[in-house]
Design a protein around this motif. Sequence first.
Motif, PDB file in Angstrom:
ATOM      1  N   PHE A   9      35.799  26.820  46.945  1.00  0.00           N
ATOM      2  CA  PHE A   9      36.062  27.586  45.723  1.00  0.00           C
ATOM      3  C   PHE A   9      35.403  28.964  45.725  1.00  0.00           C
ATOM      4  CE2 PHE A   9      32.482  24.712  44.911  1.00  0.00           C
ATOM      5  CZ  PHE A   9      31.488  25.600  44.515  1.00  0.00           C
ATOM      6  N   LEU A  10      34.820  29.367  46.880  1.00  0.00           N
ATOM      7  CA  LEU A  10      34.025  30.592  46.934  1.00  0.00           C
ATOM      8  C   LEU A  10      34.134  31.248  48.301  1.00  0.00           C
ATOM      9  CD1 LEU A  10      31.755  32.114  45.282  1.00  0.00           C
ATOM     10  CD2 LEU A  10      30.134  30.664  46.495  1.00  0.00           C
ATOM     11  N   THR A  11      34.200  32.575  48.323  1.00  0.00           N
ATOM     12  CA  THR A  11      34.032  33.315  49.573  1.00  0.00           C
ATOM     13  C   THR A  11      32.851  34.255  49.398  1.00  0.00           C
ATOM     14  OG1 THR A  11      35.538  35.137  48.994  1.00  0.00           O
ATOM     15  CG2 THR A  11      36.502  33.234  50.130  1.00  0.00           C
ATOM     16  N   ILE A  12      32.080  34.413  50.457  1.00  0.00           N
ATOM     17  CA  ILE A  12      30.938  35.330  50.460  1.00  0.00           C
ATOM     18  C   ILE A  12      31.039  36.154  51.735  1.00  0.00           C
ATOM     19  CG2 ILE A  12      28.435  35.601  50.427  1.00  0.00           C
ATOM     20  CD1 ILE A  12      28.250  32.759  49.223  1.00  0.00           C
ATOM     21  N   ASP A  13      31.162  37.461  51.580  1.00  0.00           N
ATOM     22  CA  ASP A  13      31.270  38.359  52.725  1.00  0.00           C
ATOM     23  C   ASP A  13      30.268  39.491  52.583  1.00  0.00           C
ATOM     24  OD1 ASP A  13      33.627  37.213  54.095  1.00  0.00           O
ATOM     25  OD2 ASP A  13      34.642  37.743  52.221  1.00  0.00           O
ATOM     26  N   LEU A  21      27.217  42.604  49.120  1.00  0.00           N
ATOM     27  CA  LEU A  21      27.734  41.244  49.285  1.00  0.00           C
ATOM     28  C   LEU A  21      28.922  41.103  48.343  1.00  0.00           C
ATOM     29  CD1 LEU A  21      24.738  38.751  49.427  1.00  0.00           C
ATOM     30  CD2 LEU A  21      26.578  38.977  51.079  1.00  0.00           C
ATOM     31  N   VAL A  22      30.059  40.712  48.882  1.00  0.00           N
ATOM     32  CA  VAL A  22      31.268  40.523  48.078  1.00  0.00           C
ATOM     33  C   VAL A  22      31.495  39.024  47.918  1.00  0.00           C
ATOM     34  CG1 VAL A  22      33.743  40.960  47.902  1.00  0.00           C
ATOM     35  CG2 VAL A  22      32.243  42.686  48.948  1.00  0.00           C
ATOM     36  N   VAL A  23      31.482  38.595  46.672  1.00  0.00           N
ATOM     37  CA  VAL A  23      31.600  37.182  46.329  1.00  0.00           C
ATOM     38  C   VAL A  23      32.871  37.012  45.504  1.00  0.00           C
ATOM     39  CG1 VAL A  23      30.490  35.267  45.142  1.00  0.00           C
ATOM     40  CG2 VAL A  23      29.100  37.025  46.265  1.00  0.00           C
ATOM     41  N   ARG A  24      33.737  36.116  45.933  1.00  0.00           N
ATOM     42  CA  ARG A  24      34.989  35.896  45.205  1.00  0.00           C
ATOM     43  C   ARG A  24      35.134  34.418  44.856  1.00  0.00           C
ATOM     44  NH1 ARG A  24      37.458  40.827  45.474  1.00  0.00           N
ATOM     45  NH2 ARG A  24      37.126  42.006  47.390  1.00  0.00           N
ATOM     46  N   TRP A  53      25.499  43.193  44.701  1.00  0.00           N
ATOM     47  CA  TRP A  53      26.512  42.133  44.747  1.00  0.00           C
ATOM     48  C   TRP A  53      27.726  42.495  43.914  1.00  0.00           C
ATOM     49  CZ3 TRP A  53      23.064  37.388  43.131  1.00  0.00           C
ATOM     50  CH2 TRP A  53      21.984  37.269  44.019  1.00  0.00           C
ATOM     51  N   LEU A  54      28.889  42.325  44.500  1.00  0.00           N
ATOM     52  CA  LEU A  54      30.155  42.400  43.769  1.00  0.00           C
ATOM     53  C   LEU A  54      30.615  40.967  43.545  1.00  0.00           C
ATOM     54  CD1 LEU A  54      32.581  43.999  42.638  1.00  0.00           C
ATOM     55  CD2 LEU A  54      33.605  43.790  44.914  1.00  0.00           C
ATOM     56  N   LEU A  55      30.666  40.553  42.290  1.00  0.00           N
ATOM     57  CA  LEU A  55      30.995  39.176  41.924  1.00  0.00           C
ATOM     58  C   LEU A  55      32.375  39.159  41.279  1.00  0.00           C
ATOM     59  CD1 LEU A  55      27.469  38.714  40.470  1.00  0.00           C
ATOM     60  CD2 LEU A  55      28.320  37.451  42.440  1.00  0.00           C
ATOM     61  N   ASP A  56      33.372  38.769  42.055  1.00  0.00           N
ATOM     62  CA  ASP A  56      34.763  38.784  41.587  1.00  0.00           C
ATOM     63  C   ASP A  56      35.098  37.458  40.906  1.00  0.00           C
ATOM     64  OD1 ASP A  56      37.494  38.889  41.209  1.00  0.00           O
ATOM     65  OD2 ASP A  56      37.948  39.559  43.248  1.00  0.00           O
ATOM     66  N   GLY A  57      35.164  37.505  39.591  1.00  0.00           N
ATOM     67  CA  GLY A  57      35.473  36.313  38.819  1.00  0.00           C
ATOM     68  C   GLY A  57      36.864  36.319  38.231  1.00  0.00           C
ATOM     69  N   ARG A  58      37.752  37.146  38.769  1.00  0.00           N
ATOM     70  CA  ARG A  58      39.097  37.263  38.177  1.00  0.00           C
ATOM     71  C   ARG A  58      39.895  35.972  38.272  1.00  0.00           C
ATOM     72  NH1 ARG A  58      40.828  42.746  41.100  1.00  0.00           N
ATOM     73  NH2 ARG A  58      39.822  41.566  42.769  1.00  0.00           N
ATOM     74  N   ARG A  59      39.667  35.160  39.298  1.00  0.00           N
ATOM     75  CA  ARG A  59      40.382  33.878  39.415  1.00  0.00           C
ATOM     76  C   ARG A  59      39.650  32.752  38.696  1.00  0.00           C
ATOM     77  NH1 ARG A  59      41.534  34.167  45.804  1.00  0.00           N
ATOM     78  NH2 ARG A  59      42.970  35.908  45.777  1.00  0.00           N
ATOM     79  N   ALA A  90      27.479  43.475  39.962  1.00  0.00           N
ATOM     80  CA  ALA A  90      28.698  44.047  39.384  1.00  0.00           C
ATOM     81  C   ALA A  90      29.716  42.925  39.250  1.00  0.00           C
ATOM     82  CB  ALA A  90      29.240  45.161  40.277  1.00  0.00           C
ATOM     83  N   TYR A  91      30.025  42.570  38.018  1.00  0.00           N
ATOM     84  CA  TYR A  91      30.975  41.490  37.732  1.00  0.00           C
ATOM     85  C   TYR A  91      32.369  42.073  37.593  1.00  0.00           C
ATOM     86  CZ  TYR A  91      27.047  38.388  36.882  1.00  0.00           C
ATOM     87  OH  TYR A  91      25.913  37.623  37.031  1.00  0.00           O
ATOM     88  N   LEU A  92      33.270  41.644  38.437  1.00  0.00           N
ATOM     89  CA  LEU A  92      34.667  42.072  38.375  1.00  0.00           C
ATOM     90  C   LEU A  92      35.444  41.004  37.632  1.00  0.00           C
ATOM     91  CD1 LEU A  92      36.669  44.243  39.303  1.00  0.00           C
ATOM     92  CD2 LEU A  92      36.935  42.968  41.439  1.00  0.00           C
ATOM     93  N   LEU A  93      35.968  41.368  36.465  1.00  0.00           N
ATOM     94  CA  LEU A  93      36.605  40.399  35.580  1.00  0.00           C
ATOM     95  C   LEU A  93      38.031  40.808  35.257  1.00  0.00           C
ATOM     96  CD1 LEU A  93      33.622  40.079  33.076  1.00  0.00           C
ATOM     97  CD2 LEU A  93      34.164  38.552  34.975  1.00  0.00           C
ATOM     98  N   ALA A  94      38.846  39.836  34.924  1.00  0.00           N
ATOM     99  CA  ALA A  94      40.193  40.122  34.437  1.00  0.00           C
ATOM    100  C   ALA A  94      40.065  40.786  33.065  1.00  0.00           C
ATOM    101  CB  ALA A  94      40.996  38.830  34.333  1.00  0.00           C
ATOM    102  N   PRO A  95      40.927  41.751  32.752  1.00  0.00           N
ATOM    103  CA  PRO A  95      40.825  42.428  31.444  1.00  0.00           C
ATOM    104  C   PRO A  95      40.817  41.454  30.265  1.00  0.00           C
ATOM    105  CG  PRO A  95      42.354  43.593  32.852  1.00  0.00           C
ATOM    106  CD  PRO A  95      41.960  42.328  33.589  1.00  0.00           C
ATOM    107  N   VAL A  96      41.558  40.364  30.354  1.00  0.00           N
ATOM    108  CA  VAL A  96      41.588  39.403  29.253  1.00  0.00           C
ATOM    109  C   VAL A  96      40.216  38.770  29.041  1.00  0.00           C
ATOM    110  CG1 VAL A  96      42.349  37.412  30.636  1.00  0.00           C
ATOM    111  CG2 VAL A  96      42.920  37.537  28.211  1.00  0.00           C
ATOM    112  N   THR A  97      39.438  38.609  30.109  1.00  0.00           N
ATOM    113  CA  THR A  97      38.106  38.036  29.990  1.00  0.00           C
ATOM    114  C   THR A  97      37.190  38.965  29.211  1.00  0.00           C
ATOM    115  OG1 THR A  97      38.413  36.912  32.103  1.00  0.00           O
ATOM    116  CG2 THR A  97      36.159  37.064  31.287  1.00  0.00           C
ATOM    117  N   LEU A  98      37.339  40.268  29.425  1.00  0.00           N
ATOM    118  CA  LEU A  98      36.499  41.216  28.705  1.00  0.00           C
ATOM    119  C   LEU A  98      36.778  41.197  27.208  1.00  0.00           C
ATOM    120  CD1 LEU A  98      36.280  44.343  31.018  1.00  0.00           C
ATOM    121  CD2 LEU A  98      34.525  42.650  30.511  1.00  0.00           C
ATOM    122  N   ARG A  99      37.950  40.737  26.815  1.00  0.00           N
ATOM    123  CA  ARG A  99      38.301  40.687  25.391  1.00  0.00           C
ATOM    124  C   ARG A  99      37.990  39.329  24.775  1.00  0.00           C
ATOM    125  NH1 ARG A  99      42.926  43.326  27.510  1.00  0.00           N
ATOM    126  NH2 ARG A  99      44.086  41.393  27.324  1.00  0.00           N
TER     127      ARG A  99
END
Length: 137
Positions: A9-13, A21-24, A53-59, A90-99
């Motif tokens: 459920f996770l990738t770390i590069d 560090l890019v975490v998806r 850290w870039l933490l991509d939580g869009r999925r 840095a949390y990368l989120l889907a726009p709907v999550t920010l709302r």
Amino acid sequence: MMLPPPPEFLTIDYRPDLGILVVRWQRLITVAEMQQGYLLLLEYAAHYRCRHWLLDGRRRFNTDREGAQWMVATFLPLLQPRLGARTYLAYLLAPVTLRDQDADAAFPPAAYFQDKPFLGERFVEEGAAIAWLQRQL
């Protein structure tokens, strides 16, 4: 030292070209999976001596109070002793999550980070998140 591979459920590069560090997160996760993922991330961060850290939580889509409480009370205090200096998330989120009001309530306000050995910010665009992280280098 060999790092264990991330769970499915996770990738770390580690991106040495960016110093990040890019975490998806690959799907919706449970609190236990969130904890497992962040603890593994800390192992990678220590190995690469990387505090950006870039933490991509869009999925992932889920930010809940229980997980946020664990982050604040248990995980974030581990960062400085392990990594030696301030960590930038840095949390990368889907726009709907920010709302989403629950997600907003789970994420500390900017003032929370002022005297902490870590700093977090939320983004909807990956380029902006990476630029912010690089300004912290």
